[in-house]
Design a protein around this motif. Sequence first.
Motif, PDB file in Angstrom:
ATOM      1  N   GLU A  93       0.853  -1.175   0.000  1.00 15.60           N
ATOM      2  CA  GLU A  93       0.000   0.000   0.000  1.00 15.60           C
ATOM      3  C   GLU A  93       0.893   1.230   0.000  1.00 15.60           C
ATOM      4  O   GLU A  93       1.718   1.418   0.896  1.00 15.60           O
ATOM      5  N   LEU A  94       0.763   2.072  -1.021  1.00 10.13           N
ATOM      6  CA  LEU A  94       1.470   3.335  -1.101  1.00 10.13           C
ATOM      7  C   LEU A  94       0.568   4.395  -0.489  1.00 10.13           C
ATOM      8  O   LEU A  94      -0.605   4.505  -0.846  1.00 10.13           O
ATOM      9  N   VAL A  95       1.106   5.161   0.459  1.00  7.95           N
ATOM     10  CA  VAL A  95       0.324   6.154   1.184  1.00  7.95           C
ATOM     11  C   VAL A  95       0.854   7.541   0.829  1.00  7.95           C
ATOM     12  O   VAL A  95       2.057   7.789   0.903  1.00  7.95           O
ATOM     13  N   VAL A  96      -0.056   8.434   0.438  1.00  8.89           N
ATOM     14  CA  VAL A  96       0.310   9.780   0.004  1.00  8.89           C
ATOM     15  C   VAL A  96      -0.162  10.799   1.044  1.00  8.89           C
ATOM     16  O   VAL A  96      -1.326  10.792   1.443  1.00  8.89           O
ATOM     17  N   TYR A  97       0.765  11.643   1.476  1.00 10.70           N
ATOM     18  CA  TYR A  97       0.472  12.751   2.393  1.00 10.70           C
ATOM     19  C   TYR A  97       0.897  14.055   1.725  1.00 10.70           C
ATOM     20  O   TYR A  97       1.721  14.050   0.805  1.00 10.70           O
ATOM     21  N   ASP A  98       0.342  15.180   2.208  1.00 11.21           N
ATOM     22  CA  ASP A  98       0.904  16.473   1.833  1.00 11.21           C
ATOM     23  C   ASP A  98       2.386  16.431   2.167  1.00 11.21           C
ATOM     24  O   ASP A  98       2.809  15.652   3.037  1.00 11.21           O
ATOM     25  N   PHE A 119      -3.371  13.535   5.349  1.00 12.06           N
ATOM     26  CA  PHE A 119      -3.439  12.310   4.547  1.00 12.06           C
ATOM     27  C   PHE A 119      -4.215  12.646   3.274  1.00 12.06           C
ATOM     28  O   PHE A 119      -5.284  13.242   3.337  1.00 12.06           O
ATOM     29  N   ILE A 120      -3.683  12.238   2.123  1.00  8.96           N
ATOM     30  CA  ILE A 120      -4.351  12.523   0.853  1.00  8.96           C
ATOM     31  C   ILE A 120      -5.098  11.293   0.349  1.00  8.96           C
ATOM     32  O   ILE A 120      -6.301  11.312   0.181  1.00  8.96           O
ATOM     33  N   LYS A 121      -4.378  10.201   0.110  1.00 10.55           N
ATOM     34  CA  LYS A 121      -5.009   8.945  -0.319  1.00 10.55           C
ATOM     35  C   LYS A 121      -3.979   7.837  -0.337  1.00 10.55           C
ATOM     36  O   LYS A 121      -2.786   8.072  -0.179  1.00 10.55           O
ATOM     37  N   SER A 122      -4.457   6.629  -0.566  1.00 11.48           N
ATOM     38  CA  SER A 122      -3.550   5.484  -0.683  1.00 11.48           C
ATOM     39  C   SER A 122      -4.001   4.617  -1.846  1.00 11.48           C
ATOM     40  O   SER A 122      -5.154   4.666  -2.267  1.00 11.48           O
ATOM     41  N   VAL A 123      -3.066   3.832  -2.349  1.00 13.24           N
ATOM     42  CA  VAL A 123      -3.338   2.930  -3.463  1.00 13.24           C
ATOM     43  C   VAL A 123      -2.423   1.720  -3.308  1.00 13.24           C
ATOM     44  O   VAL A 123      -1.321   1.835  -2.764  1.00 13.24           O
ATOM     45  N   LYS A 124      -2.885   0.558  -3.734  1.00 12.53           N
ATOM     46  CA  LYS A 124      -2.062  -0.649  -3.648  1.00 12.53           C
ATOM     47  C   LYS A 124      -1.392  -0.927  -4.988  1.00 12.53           C
ATOM     48  O   LYS A 124      -2.020  -0.785  -6.043  1.00 12.53           O
ATOM     49  N   SER A 125      -0.137  -1.330  -4.917  1.00 10.58           N
ATOM     50  CA  SER A 125       0.575  -1.717  -6.131  1.00 10.58           C
ATOM     51  C   SER A 125       0.146  -3.131  -6.518  1.00 10.58           C
ATOM     52  O   SER A 125      -0.311  -3.908  -5.677  1.00 10.58           O
ATOM     53  N   ASP A 126       0.321  -3.463  -7.800  1.00 11.33           N
ATOM     54  CA  ASP A 126      -0.030  -4.805  -8.253  1.00 11.33           C
ATOM     55  C   ASP A 126       1.108  -5.787  -7.965  1.00 11.33           C
ATOM     56  O   ASP A 126       2.105  -5.430  -7.332  1.00 11.33           O
ATOM     57  N   GLU A 127       0.985  -7.014  -8.426  1.00 14.88           N
ATOM     58  CA  GLU A 127       2.001  -8.046  -8.146  1.00 14.88           C
ATOM     59  C   GLU A 127       3.346  -7.722  -8.789  1.00 14.88           C
ATOM     60  O   GLU A 127       4.375  -8.261  -8.394  1.00 14.88           O
ATOM     61  N   ASP A 128       3.370  -6.805  -9.765  1.00 18.51           N
ATOM     62  CA  ASP A 128       4.623  -6.372 -10.389  1.00 18.51           C
ATOM     63  C   ASP A 128       5.156  -5.095  -9.744  1.00 18.51           C
ATOM     64  O   ASP A 128       6.106  -4.490 -10.243  1.00 18.51           O
ATOM     65  N   GLY A 129       4.521  -4.666  -8.650  1.00 18.34           N
ATOM     66  CA  GLY A 129       4.946  -3.469  -7.951  1.00 18.34           C
ATOM     67  C   GLY A 129       4.466  -2.173  -8.582  1.00 18.34           C
ATOM     68  O   GLY A 129       4.768  -1.093  -8.094  1.00 18.34           O
ATOM     69  N   LYS A 130       3.694  -2.246  -9.663  1.00 15.83           N
ATOM     70  CA  LYS A 130       3.257  -1.059 -10.404  1.00 15.83           C
ATOM     71  C   LYS A 130       2.054  -0.393  -9.732  1.00 15.83           C
ATOM     72  O   LYS A 130       1.175  -1.071  -9.225  1.00 15.83           O
ATOM     73  N   PHE A 131       2.034   0.931  -9.771  1.00 18.47           N
ATOM     74  CA  PHE A 131       0.906   1.686  -9.228  1.00 18.47           C
ATOM     75  C   PHE A 131       0.752   2.994  -9.996  1.00 18.47           C
ATOM     76  O   PHE A 131       1.682   3.487 -10.627  1.00 18.47           O
ATOM     77  N   CYS A 132      -0.437   3.538  -9.950  1.00 21.57           N
ATOM     78  CA  CYS A 132      -0.749   4.878 -10.466  1.00 21.57           C
ATOM     79  C   CYS A 132      -1.801   5.476  -9.548  1.00 21.57           C
ATOM     80  O   CYS A 132      -2.707   4.777  -9.098  1.00 21.57           O
ATOM     81  N   VAL A 133      -1.669   6.760  -9.286  1.00 20.24           N
ATOM     82  CA  VAL A 133      -2.631   7.450  -8.443  1.00 20.24           C
ATOM     83  C   VAL A 133      -2.846   8.853  -9.004  1.00 20.24           C
ATOM     84  O   VAL A 133      -1.900   9.558  -9.319  1.00 20.24           O
ATOM     85  N   SER A 134      -4.114   9.229  -9.173  1.00 23.77           N
ATOM     86  CA  SER A 134      -4.469  10.570  -9.636  1.00 23.77           C
ATOM     87  C   SER A 134      -4.375  11.542  -8.473  1.00 23.77           C
ATOM     88  O   SER A 134      -4.874  11.263  -7.389  1.00 23.77           O
ATOM     89  N   LEU A 135      -3.724  12.681  -8.718  1.00 24.24           N
ATOM     90  CA  LEU A 135      -3.550  13.689  -7.675  1.00 24.24           C
ATOM     91  C   LEU A 135      -3.671  15.090  -8.267  1.00 24.24           C
ATOM     92  O   LEU A 135      -3.393  15.293  -9.443  1.00 24.24           O
ATOM     93  N   GLU A 136      -4.061  16.025  -7.421  1.00 24.91           N
ATOM     94  CA  GLU A 136      -4.081  17.440  -7.802  1.00 24.91           C
ATOM     95  C   GLU A 136      -2.639  17.939  -7.901  1.00 24.91           C
ATOM     96  O   GLU A 136      -1.710  17.298  -7.399  1.00 24.91           O
ATOM     97  N   GLY A 138       0.591  19.748  -6.852  1.00 23.44           N
ATOM     98  CA  GLY A 138       1.098  19.991  -5.508  1.00 23.44           C
ATOM     99  C   GLY A 138       2.344  19.195  -5.213  1.00 23.44           C
ATOM    100  O   GLY A 138       2.868  18.465  -6.062  1.00 23.44           O
ATOM    101  N   ARG A 139       2.803  19.324  -3.974  1.00 24.16           N
ATOM    102  CA  ARG A 139       3.971  18.583  -3.504  1.00 24.16           C
ATOM    103  C   ARG A 139       3.516  17.611  -2.431  1.00 24.16           C
ATOM    104  O   ARG A 139       2.749  17.972  -1.541  1.00 24.16           O
ATOM    105  N   TYR A 140       4.002  16.381  -2.554  1.00 21.57           N
ATOM    106  CA  TYR A 140       3.539  15.305  -1.682  1.00 21.57           C
ATOM    107  C   TYR A 140       4.721  14.534  -1.116  1.00 21.57           C
ATOM    108  O   TYR A 140       5.839  14.621  -1.603  1.00 21.57           O
ATOM    109  N   SER A 141       4.425  13.742  -0.085  1.00 21.27           N
ATOM    110  CA  SER A 141       5.373  12.781   0.475  1.00 21.27           C
ATOM    111  C   SER A 141       4.781  11.395   0.311  1.00 21.27           C
ATOM    112  O   SER A 141       3.572  11.200   0.506  1.00 21.27           O
ATOM    113  N   LEU A 142       5.632  10.433  -0.062  1.00 16.40           N
ATOM    114  CA  LEU A 142       5.192   9.060  -0.270  1.00 16.40           C
ATOM    115  C   LEU A 142       5.746   8.153   0.827  1.00 16.40           C
ATOM    116  O   LEU A 142       6.892   8.301   1.253  1.00 16.40           O
ATOM    117  N   PHE A 143       4.912   7.210   1.257  1.00 17.25           N
ATOM    118  CA  PHE A 143       5.288   6.212   2.251  1.00 17.25           C
ATOM    119  C   PHE A 143       4.721   4.877   1.788  1.00 17.25           C
ATOM    120  O   PHE A 143       3.781   4.842   0.988  1.00 17.25           O
TER     121      PHE A 143
END
Length: 185
Positions: A93-98, A119-136, A138-143
């Motif tokens: 799970e990739l977690v996006v914060y301001d 907290f902005i949103k989170s998304v899970k990567s697939d079995e190949d580790g790939k992910f995409c997330v739509s965002l406004e 801005g500048r974000y931090s990933l965890f």
Amino acid sequence: MIKVKIFILILGCLSMIGTFGQKTKKKLKRKITLPSSVQKIISNNETSTGAKADSSSSALVQQGICGTIFWKAGNMMPSPDKPTPKAKPAQRELVVYDLTNTAETTRENGFYQTIATKFIKSVKSDEDGKFCVSLEEGRYSLFVREGDKGLYANSFDGNGNIFPIKVSKDKISITVFTIDYQASY
């Protein structure tokens, strides 16, 4: 013979610019084609585990972040008689914060326990580790969420901001997130 080689080298360089130094008028447009596994996940609005993905995702992410999450563990020191282990794709799970500074968090044993920014949103990567997330824009931090341990990030800028990434208007920022707290270098 040397003059001929130099001439061929110069001719090759000029051809990269355009025919004999003339600038080409053709502009290149960069298109990003998402892997089919990511397109499938986005179009179905679910991860490969069946959990719902980012609800703002559509078949084509027009603006946001896409990337791959990798896992590294073990001895990563180069050795003449043993190949260095390769990073493996990781489903997380990739977690996006301001944008978050280290001063706005608490850590325990290398994992973030509390984060004071939004907290902005989170998304899970697939079995190949790939992910995409739509965002406004801005500048974000990933965890990434590492189970009960907490959130993990290992990239910082010179100002103490944690895994900073910028999303620009109508652009997709590409990143690689490597989880390596069990690796030794």
